[in-house]
Structure formats: structure tokens, C-alpha cells
Design a protein around this motif. Structure first.
Motif, PDB file in Angstrom:
ATOM      1  N   ASP A   1      -0.694  10.314  -6.144  1.00 10.82           N
ATOM      2  CA  ASP A   1      -0.604  11.142  -7.335  1.00 10.82           C
ATOM      3  C   ASP A   1       0.843  11.593  -7.531  1.00 10.82           C
ATOM      4  OD1 ASP A   1      -2.429  12.822  -9.310  1.00 10.82           O
ATOM      5  OD2 ASP A   1      -0.834  14.150  -8.599  1.00 10.82           O
ATOM      6  N   ARG A   2       1.217  11.871  -8.756  1.00 15.23           N
ATOM      7  CA  ARG A   2       2.595  12.288  -9.011  1.00 15.23           C
ATOM      8  C   ARG A   2       2.963  13.544  -8.231  1.00 15.23           C
ATOM      9  NH1 ARG A   2       3.336  16.373 -12.809  1.00 15.23           N
ATOM     10  NH2 ARG A   2       1.459  17.080 -13.866  1.00 15.23           N
ATOM     11  N   GLN A   3       1.967  14.391  -7.919  1.00 20.50           N
ATOM     12  CA  GLN A   3       2.244  15.612  -7.163  1.00 20.50           C
ATOM     13  C   GLN A   3       2.602  15.317  -5.705  1.00 20.50           C
ATOM     14  OE1 GLN A   3       2.394  18.500  -8.659  1.00 20.50           O
ATOM     15  NE2 GLN A   3       1.631  17.797 -10.640  1.00 20.50           N
ATOM     16  N   CYS A   4       2.378  14.091  -5.263  1.00 26.12           N
ATOM     17  CA  CYS A   4       2.666  13.728  -3.879  1.00 26.12           C
ATOM     18  C   CYS A   4       4.168  13.649  -3.600  1.00 26.12           C
ATOM     19  CB  CYS A   4       2.004  12.388  -3.541  1.00 26.12           C
ATOM     20  SG  CYS A   4       1.970  11.982  -1.788  1.00 26.12           S
ATOM     21  N   ARG A   5       4.959  13.672  -4.627  1.00 29.38           N
ATOM     22  CA  ARG A   5       6.406  13.571  -4.406  1.00 29.38           C
ATOM     23  C   ARG A   5       6.902  14.654  -3.458  1.00 29.38           C
ATOM     24  NH1 ARG A   5      11.521  13.757  -8.710  1.00 29.38           N
ATOM     25  NH2 ARG A   5      13.114  13.882  -7.067  1.00 29.38           N
ATOM     26  N   SER A   6       6.352  15.866  -3.557  1.00 33.72           N
ATOM     27  CA  SER A   6       6.822  16.947  -2.692  1.00 33.72           C
ATOM     28  C   SER A   6       6.624  16.604  -1.221  1.00 33.72           C
ATOM     29  CB  SER A   6       6.099  18.257  -3.031  1.00 33.72           C
ATOM     30  OG  SER A   6       4.695  18.130  -2.837  1.00 33.72           O
ATOM     31  N   LEU A   7       5.523  15.940  -0.893  1.00 32.99           N
ATOM     32  CA  LEU A   7       5.282  15.535   0.491  1.00 32.99           C
ATOM     33  C   LEU A   7       6.278  14.468   0.925  1.00 32.99           C
ATOM     34  CD1 LEU A   7       1.375  15.296   0.517  1.00 32.99           C
ATOM     35  CD2 LEU A   7       2.805  17.157   1.399  1.00 32.99           C
ATOM     36  N   LEU A   8       6.564  13.517   0.042  1.00 33.78           N
ATOM     37  CA  LEU A   8       7.499  12.445   0.372  1.00 33.78           C
ATOM     38  C   LEU A   8       8.914  12.986   0.532  1.00 33.78           C
ATOM     39  CD1 LEU A   8       6.169   9.736  -2.097  1.00 33.78           C
ATOM     40  CD2 LEU A   8       5.630   9.984   0.323  1.00 33.78           C
ATOM     41  N   GLU A   9       9.277  13.955  -0.302  1.00 37.34           N
ATOM     42  CA  GLU A   9      10.602  14.563  -0.174  1.00 37.34           C
ATOM     43  C   GLU A   9      10.715  15.337   1.142  1.00 37.34           C
ATOM     44  OE1 GLU A   9      13.114  13.923  -1.905  1.00 37.34           O
ATOM     45  OE2 GLU A   9      12.554  13.487  -3.981  1.00 37.34           O
ATOM     46  N   THR A  10       9.616  15.963   1.555  1.00 38.10           N
ATOM     47  CA  THR A  10       9.614  16.660   2.843  1.00 38.10           C
ATOM     48  C   THR A  10       9.825  15.672   3.974  1.00 38.10           C
ATOM     49  OG1 THR A  10       8.194  18.457   2.060  1.00 38.10           O
ATOM     50  CG2 THR A  10       8.208  18.036   4.432  1.00 38.10           C
TER      51      THR A  10
ATOM     52  N   LEU B   1       9.520   6.447  -2.407  1.00 35.64           N
ATOM     53  CA  LEU B   1      10.238   7.619  -2.904  1.00 35.64           C
ATOM     54  C   LEU B   1      11.188   7.244  -4.033  1.00 35.64           C
ATOM     55  CD1 LEU B   1      10.724  10.623  -2.680  1.00 35.64           C
ATOM     56  CD2 LEU B   1      12.386  10.185  -0.849  1.00 35.64           C
ATOM     57  N   ALA B   2      11.763   6.057  -3.988  1.00 35.27           N
ATOM     58  CA  ALA B   2      12.627   5.606  -5.080  1.00 35.27           C
ATOM     59  C   ALA B   2      11.863   5.560  -6.396  1.00 35.27           C
ATOM     60  CB  ALA B   2      13.204   4.232  -4.752  1.00 35.27           C
ATOM     61  N   ALA B   3      10.629   5.085  -6.348  1.00 38.41           N
ATOM     62  CA  ALA B   3       9.802   5.037  -7.560  1.00 38.41           C
ATOM     63  C   ALA B   3       9.524   6.436  -8.088  1.00 38.41           C
ATOM     64  CB  ALA B   3       8.497   4.309  -7.259  1.00 38.41           C
ATOM     65  N   PHE B   4       9.194   7.361  -7.196  1.00 36.49           N
ATOM     66  CA  PHE B   4       8.921   8.738  -7.613  1.00 36.49           C
ATOM     67  C   PHE B   4      10.165   9.388  -8.220  1.00 36.49           C
ATOM     68  CE2 PHE B   4       5.010   8.505  -5.215  1.00 36.49           C
ATOM     69  CZ  PHE B   4       4.192   9.445  -5.810  1.00 36.49           C
ATOM     70  N   ARG B   5      11.304   9.147  -7.640  1.00 38.75           N
ATOM     71  CA  ARG B   5      12.521   9.765  -8.160  1.00 38.75           C
ATOM     72  C   ARG B   5      12.919   9.209  -9.516  1.00 38.75           C
ATOM     73  NH1 ARG B   5      16.440  10.374  -2.783  1.00 38.75           N
ATOM     74  NH2 ARG B   5      15.241  12.067  -1.777  1.00 38.75           N
ATOM     75  N   ARG B   6      12.743   7.928  -9.708  1.00 41.53           N
ATOM     76  CA  ARG B   6      13.111   7.323 -10.996  1.00 41.53           C
ATOM     77  C   ARG B   6      12.133   7.713 -12.100  1.00 41.53           C
ATOM     78  NH1 ARG B   6      15.593   2.457 -12.621  1.00 41.53           N
ATOM     79  NH2 ARG B   6      16.932   2.767 -10.798  1.00 41.53           N
TER      80      ARG B   6
END
Length: 199
Positions: free
Chosen positions: A145-154, A87-92
């Protein structure tokens, strides 16, 4: 699904190496173990560079001098396990898709990374291999995929820390890798397992 296939295709794929685990069973940082005159993390970064636009390292810990200029992200505060680095990678870097690899995969091959990328398709949020075909997925050598961030944030918001949770999410596929590539997913956790390697 958010986004369209053209947007997905344009998102660059970067590599992320996860370090910073406690390595309690091994007794020393696994990413600094040497194999064929290079540390495991150097080998992992080298493989990812063959398939990704850029490579970063997620997590705390010392690095070999050769990797001093590799970008790093700190784990997300308050989380535990692999989610904290992913998640850190996705947020940055929110506009990036990721090949994620743990630092303790001594048999990692470029072919396994290419296989993960070959499984991308419109609507696919993540590629989490199911090695044995038993429903247990391997999130630490996987494509997100970059769209997976929403799942990780959940996951982060709801207190869900087990990456296995993702296997039931829409858009997450769990293919079985070819037999010849499956050793790439073998990790090493103890000195006994390390001793069995031909180092």
C-alpha cells in the motif's frame, strides 16, 4: 495508521518489475531469458498490465525493444537488495500503491496478482504471502500500500536491508496463498533450475 479508507481506495495500483540483480548464479540477466517467444520481463509486464493502472521497471539493465517506452526508475543509491528498487518506486510515485514482482518468476499467473489485490483492506500496509505457513514471507511478489513507504524509509534509515523485517510491522499481513496459485512465487536462480522448466 495514516490516511483513511477512502484515501486508500482512491490510490491507484501500479505494477513494478524488479530487475538489475547480479544474476551471478544464472550467469546472465534473468529478465532477458526467453520463454514461449517472449522474455521473462515481457511476460511479467504483460501480467501486471492486466491488474494495474500502469507498469514501471525498477533497476538497471537492457530491455527488449517492445518495452522501450515503459517508465523506469533507478535503484536508490547506497542501498542493496530488493529494497533499493521498491523504495525507488515509492519515492518517484508517492501516491501510488504497488504490485511488486521480481523478473524471475516464470510461472507467474494473473490469478496470483488478483489474489494479492483481494487481500487489501483498510489498515493493511502490505500483503506479503507466507507460502509454507512457517513465518517466512515472500516480498518479491507482493502488494505494498502507498502508506507502506514509511516502513521502507525506516528500513533504509536504520540499515535494515532484509525485507523479512516487514513481517513484524503493524498493518503487514502474511496470508497463505491457495495451493493452486503457489507456483507463481517460484523463482529460478541457476541454469540447472532453468533446465527443469518446459521452455
Amino acid at each position: 495508521m495514516t490516511g483513511n479508507p477512502d484515501q486508500r481506495a482512491s490510490a491507484p495500483v501500479w505494477g513494478c518489475v524488479l530487475i538489475g540483480g547480479k544474476s551471478i548464479r544464472m550467469g546472465r540477466p534473468k529478465h532477458l531469458i526467453y520463454q514461449e517467444d517472449r522474455t521473462w520481463i515481457e511476460r511479467t509486464v504483460a501480467h501486471l498490465r492486466l491488474c494495474a493502472h500502469q507498469v514501471i521497471i525498477a533497476g538497471a539493465g537492457s530491455l527488449p525493444p517492445a518495452l522501450a517506452k515503459v517508465p523506469r526508475v533507478d535503484d536508490v543509491f547506497g542501498l542493496e537488495g530488493p529494497l533499493t528498487g521498491i523504495l525507488a518506486a515509492f519515492r518517484r510515485y508517492p501516491n501510488v500503491s504497488w504490485l511488486v514482482a521480481a523478473c524471475d518468476l516464470p510461472d507467474l499467473e494473473e490469478g496470483a496478482l488478483r489474489w494479492l489485490l483481494a487481500n487489501r483492506a483498510p489498515g493493511v500496509m502490505a500483503v506479503l504471502p507466507d507460502l509454507a505457513g512457517d513465518g517466512r514471507v515472500e516480498p518479491l511478489l507482493a502488494y505494498y500500500d502507498r502508506q507502506c513507504r514509511s516502513l521502507l524509509e525506516t528500513m533504509a534509515a536504520t540499515g535494515q536491508r532484509r525485507m523479512q523485517w516487514l513481517r513484524q510491522a503493524a498493518g503487514v499481513i502474511t496470508p497463505q496463498p491457495p495451493l493452486a496459485l503457489r507456483s507463481s512465487w517460484r523463482n529460478v536462480n541457476t541454469p540447472q533450475e532453468l533446465g527443469k522448466l518446459a521452455l
